[in-house]
Write a protein that holds these residues in place. Sequence first.
Motif, PDB file in Angstrom:
ATOM      1  N   ILE A   1      34.815  37.612  35.799  1.00 52.78           N
ATOM      2  CA  ILE A   1      35.576  37.447  34.565  1.00 52.78           C
ATOM      3  C   ILE A   1      34.753  37.868  33.356  1.00 52.78           C
ATOM      4  N   THR A   2      33.456  37.564  33.362  1.00 52.08           N
ATOM      5  CA  THR A   2      32.599  37.965  32.251  1.00 52.08           C
ATOM      6  C   THR A   2      32.577  39.479  32.109  1.00 52.08           C
TER       7      THR A   2
ATOM      8  N   ASN B   1      46.515  40.641  29.951  1.00 54.25           N
ATOM      9  CA  ASN B   1      46.652  40.187  31.333  1.00 54.25           C
ATOM     10  C   ASN B   1      45.607  40.874  32.206  1.00 54.25           C
ATOM     11  N   PHE B   2      45.226  40.200  33.296  1.00 54.38           N
ATOM     12  CA  PHE B   2      44.337  40.841  34.260  1.00 54.38           C
ATOM     13  C   PHE B   2      44.991  42.107  34.801  1.00 54.38           C
TER      14      PHE B   2
ATOM     15  N   ILE C   1      42.240  41.504  39.489  1.00 53.15           N
ATOM     16  CA  ILE C   1      42.777  40.480  40.389  1.00 53.15           C
ATOM     17  C   ILE C   1      42.255  40.694  41.803  1.00 53.15           C
ATOM     18  N   GLN C   2      42.209  41.952  42.239  1.00 55.90           N
ATOM     19  CA  GLN C   2      41.729  42.255  43.584  1.00 55.90           C
ATOM     20  C   GLN C   2      40.252  41.881  43.737  1.00 55.90           C
TER      21      GLN C   2
ATOM     22  N   ASP D   1      47.052  32.421  42.550  1.00 59.09           N
ATOM     23  CA  ASP D   1      47.986  32.779  41.486  1.00 59.09           C
ATOM     24  C   ASP D   1      47.223  32.822  40.156  1.00 59.09           C
ATOM     25  N   PHE D   2      47.587  33.774  39.301  1.00 64.11           N
ATOM     26  CA  PHE D   2      46.952  33.931  38.001  1.00 64.11           C
ATOM     27  C   PHE D   2      47.991  33.719  36.900  1.00 64.11           C
TER      28      PHE D   2
END
Length: 436
Positions: free
Chosen positions: A362-363, A390-391, A396-397, A414-415
Amino acid sequence: MEWFRLSLQLNNFPINGAEKLLQQIQEIPEQKYREYLERQRDSILKFHIENNEFYRQFCPTKNCKNWKDVPVMKKSDLQQPLQNRLSEGYSNRKTTYVGKTSGSSGQPFIFAKDRFAHALSWAGFSNRYLWHGIDLNKSLQARFYGIPLDFYGNIQERVKDRISLRRRFNIFNLSDEKMETFLRRFKKTKFEYINGYTSAILLFARFLKNKNITLKDICPSLRVCIVTSERLFENDKILMEESFGIPVLNEYGASEVGLIAFENTEEEWIVNSEDLFVEILDEQNNILPPGEEGRVVITSLYNKAHPLIRYDIGDTGILSEDSSHKHPKLQKLIGRTNDIAHLADGKVVPGLTFYYVTKTIITDTGNIKEFVITQTAMDSLKIEYVSEDNFAENQIQKITAAIQTYVGKDLKVDFERKNMLKRSKSGKLKQFTSLI
């Protein structure tokens, strides 16, 4: 004017006597310190057996002759009306201080401390802050905490802030616009230190980094930042020190027992051995030697109003092998015992694992401000995050793949992007929660 001492005296907390006792305890030589601890723990045990009906039932005299046989108290043992748990002679507000835990562990309860014990706790805080040049009677604090939202509670807290040389930064709104107002306050006010919840202060540090601002450049009076209540990770500490231009210190405490450990100038967590007796126990309540991981169990050595004897605080930790009776050191604070994920394949995973896995990725995205992870089922996780965008699918992967590598296979993730993450009523942000 000694504002800190005056505020305690006005509320009938005998701070002068507490500071005198603290000094006397600190003058006890190392070779006699074990004797002091054992004498004081046995004394407070004896007091509550003789003066507290609740504790007599909890710890019958015949079963409490040896310290290792004294039963361990859990928060669930204390979740009954406060009046049932008070000692004789401590049944009113003149003799006791009454507080409430934050409930960040999921098990809040109301507790009491006699006024001398509460003053002694504050004497300990004051003593530790002086290690870093912070005088609670003179040093102005930038306070990153929540605040009661009801009218009377809000006014009461703001009056306490004024008397106690604290200026509050309300963390219930941490938008960029609000951060700008925080920054303006630092430009015009001679704050000496920052104190508050880790997650909120970290968010402010990231805001400063994005603006390429070092806080001490615009507020030269700043000395240190003290974070509490939420875990501080090493990478976050580095970021905060770079953004603020000052040392960042760990404070470990709990409202019901006071200060548990505090970081000294050598970056060691010194455990409070003056008014607390801290043990590390295994699951069978056996006392573990320094160097071994176990449950943090605390005895409040001077609280006569309410028994907190062998009290399981809900954390796990390790004492350093170079600890002594007078100077125990906390080698590692691992986290709350209930922040654990139980997976469908029988695997048990500390909640911190998810933090490490996702934080690195995420960073890397550059625009992620905060996130929380919730286990919603044995095979399901939900990640809520605050971000400018949004991602992307590749992000996400990456996160999903990392969770499969480090946590377990066949987990559904889930995001959900949020404008703001929900904090507890006190303003804390719990970064992993299991609903199982």
